[in-house]
Design a protein around this motif. Sequence first.
Motif, short mmCIF file in Angstrom:
data_model
loop_
_atom_site.label_atom_id
_atom_site.label_comp_id
_atom_site.label_asym_id
_atom_site.label_seq_id
_atom_site.Cartn_x
_atom_site.Cartn_y
_atom_site.Cartn_z
N ILE B 224 0.86 -1.16 0.01
CA ILE B 224 -0.23 -0.10 0.05
C ILE B 224 1.02 1.36 0.14
CG2 ILE B 224 -1.93 1.22 1.33
CD1 ILE B 224 -2.65 -1.51 0.05
N THR B 255 -8.87 1.71 -2.92
CA THR B 255 -8.13 0.61 -3.02
C THR B 255 -9.06 -0.52 -3.31
OG1 THR B 255 -6.51 1.37 -1.28
CG2 THR B 255 -6.68 -1.03 -1.58
N PHE B 256 -8.69 -1.54 -4.50
CA PHE B 256 -9.82 -2.40 -4.66
C PHE B 256 -9.06 -3.51 -4.92
CE2 PHE B 256 -11.40 -4.89 -8.55
CZ PHE B 256 -12.66 -5.37 -7.87
N SER B 257 -9.38 -4.54 -4.14
CA SER B 257 -8.72 -5.68 -4.21
C SER B 257 -9.65 -6.93 -5.21
CB SER B 257 -8.57 -6.30 -2.66
OG SER B 257 -8.24 -7.47 -2.61
#
Lengths: 342, 342
Positions: B224, B255-257
């Motif tokens: 990150i 933030t995309f996971s």
Amino acid sequence: MTNGQATLSKTKGCKSAFVCVVLYARNLSVNIHLPEKLVSVLVVGSLALDSIETPFGSVHDAIGGSATYISVAASYFVNPIRVVGVVGGDFPRSAITFLEDRKVDLDGLQVIKNGKTFRWSGRYHYDLNERDTLSTDLNVFEKFDPEIPEKYRKTRCVCLGNIDPVLQLKVLDQMDNPRLVVCDTMNYWIDRKKTDLQKTLKRINILILNDSEARLLSQEPNLIKAGRVIRSMGPRVLIIKKGEHGALLLTDQMTFSAPAYPMENIFDPTGAGDSFAGGFVGWLARTDDTSEENLKRAVIYGSTLASFCVEKFSVDGLKDLTYLRIQDRFREFRELSRFEDI
Amino acid sequence: MTNGQATLSKTKGCKSAFVCVVLYARNLSVNIHLPEKLVSVLVVGSLALDSIETPFGSVHDAIGGSATYISVAASYFVNPIRVVGVVGGDFPRSAITFLEDRKVDLDGLQVIKNGKTFRWSGRYHYDLNERDTLSTDLNVFEKFDPEIPEKYRKTRCVCLGNIDPVLQLKVLDQMDNPRLVVCDTMNYWIDRKKTDLQKTLKRINILILNDSEARLLSQEPNLIKAGRVIRSMGPRVLIIKKGEHGALLLTDQMTFSAPAYPMENIFDPTGAGDSFAGGFVGWLARTDDTSEENLKRAVIYGSTLASFCVEKFSVDGLKDLTYLRIQDRFREFRELSRFEDI
């Protein structure tokens, strides 16, 4: 609730299958949706004093151990949590008070007055993914022989912390037909007690381990295949934790991939896995629902508690949480992996 | 579309911002929701002949290279794909025919009649996460000097495959104000051409790299934080691919996971990253929409094409896909990470 520590009052106008309740427990005095059935959790594992060095600081003889982290994390969802473990006469009064404040029932805690508590000491590397164990002094834990108090034996939900699989079996032998058994283990037991572990696996519902342990236990590098192999050993449900990469939930019908919380500052990874187990089992116990949809949520609650845990040293990250903060983070997890269909 | 290879016909009753269209392109004759604006993609990268050994078999002189995988993957979303690259006189006619059949425009392909095509040879280990490069013969690629045909220079969407950042800059110098520049790179260039790469990064919108490359470029182990460092170098959007652990999409706001597709049998990982880039950029070009919500979908389309790629050797996994199969897998990805709020 059997102990009267929480008061439930039904309110009209809530969603089907759920009732709106007000739970007057410590740190939990908010209006929340709760299912009707609440059950307790029996936790068996270690209680320890940890000395930890990370690039961000160090602590000496801080409260630790698998049963400690599991209990504290689970205590945000149900109470009482019933702990079976052992400590020495040197286990600090402040630690006992902290656990009691979290409504952890310590009647099953053996205190060996003239013995010393299990101590672990470790140092984390710069990237926090690896650690060196500096010392392990089992002390009173070396001869730990879990004895389940009579009043605990009907607990429907059991969480077996990461201890010798022989002891995990002993616990199950004393239980009166538990409805849900969640079990943690580690490479140490896979290497040294595989036969005993395999006996344990036949008697549990859900196994939690990390990716390298899954590969070791299954002898299979591909995690999806590893999951199939391990589930054939007994547990219907398998959770593979992957640290900074989240977690996998594997059942006969489903693969669920949970994201990791994006953390820039991890202070102390100790207890993350146990906090995961505690949040996971706590949610399942609270909802009394092991449907696949609810297992997914439980994995997210486990990840949520683990993310709080690593933000501070020892159990400090699990102190003073509120159900609202937990819910907020649960929803952050949702935002993190949610995308719209076209 | 400028080349008339697809016919759009508006239909009533569709969702806002989208029109129902029928696209009469090869393998694509299904009713689908499509946005009004379609644009082409310019792809610059390598075209190669790969010899690959995996635990499941081997191929010799199979079609490969970053531009090849990117083009073929993107061709399922928009066409024509415009390729700029170089091959020798030995590049097989069948490969040219295959690309042309996928509506890849090869007017920008330099063919050096008396030269040999770039060849790469590698061997994958048992767990497929590591590979040894057995040989790299740059051949005609050694002196590759990308020249963008006049008719390509107004292409609004550019995908810079993993080549020398000096060449990536040369491409951008020749373009007429592209709206979207997506760029891939690798540890080789980060180690050897960091200054040039940093110049490139200032001129692109989206960078795609893998986790070890992100750590190398940022000198930061936490992904990150690494993302923050890299985005401060130029690209507003960063995608960090994590192989079996999925991918991260990082922007200022989000933030995309993205999960990885659970694959039990990966036959050949070659080209997975390039297929990801192709699916990603293809979807963005098709929709002409770089909103955060659509970037997430593009990451899933990238992951979808990568998952098809590794199911077979060389580009075979990207042959004969249909938009319906792609959609089905997109929805499988959605199921994989979706969980209900409480």
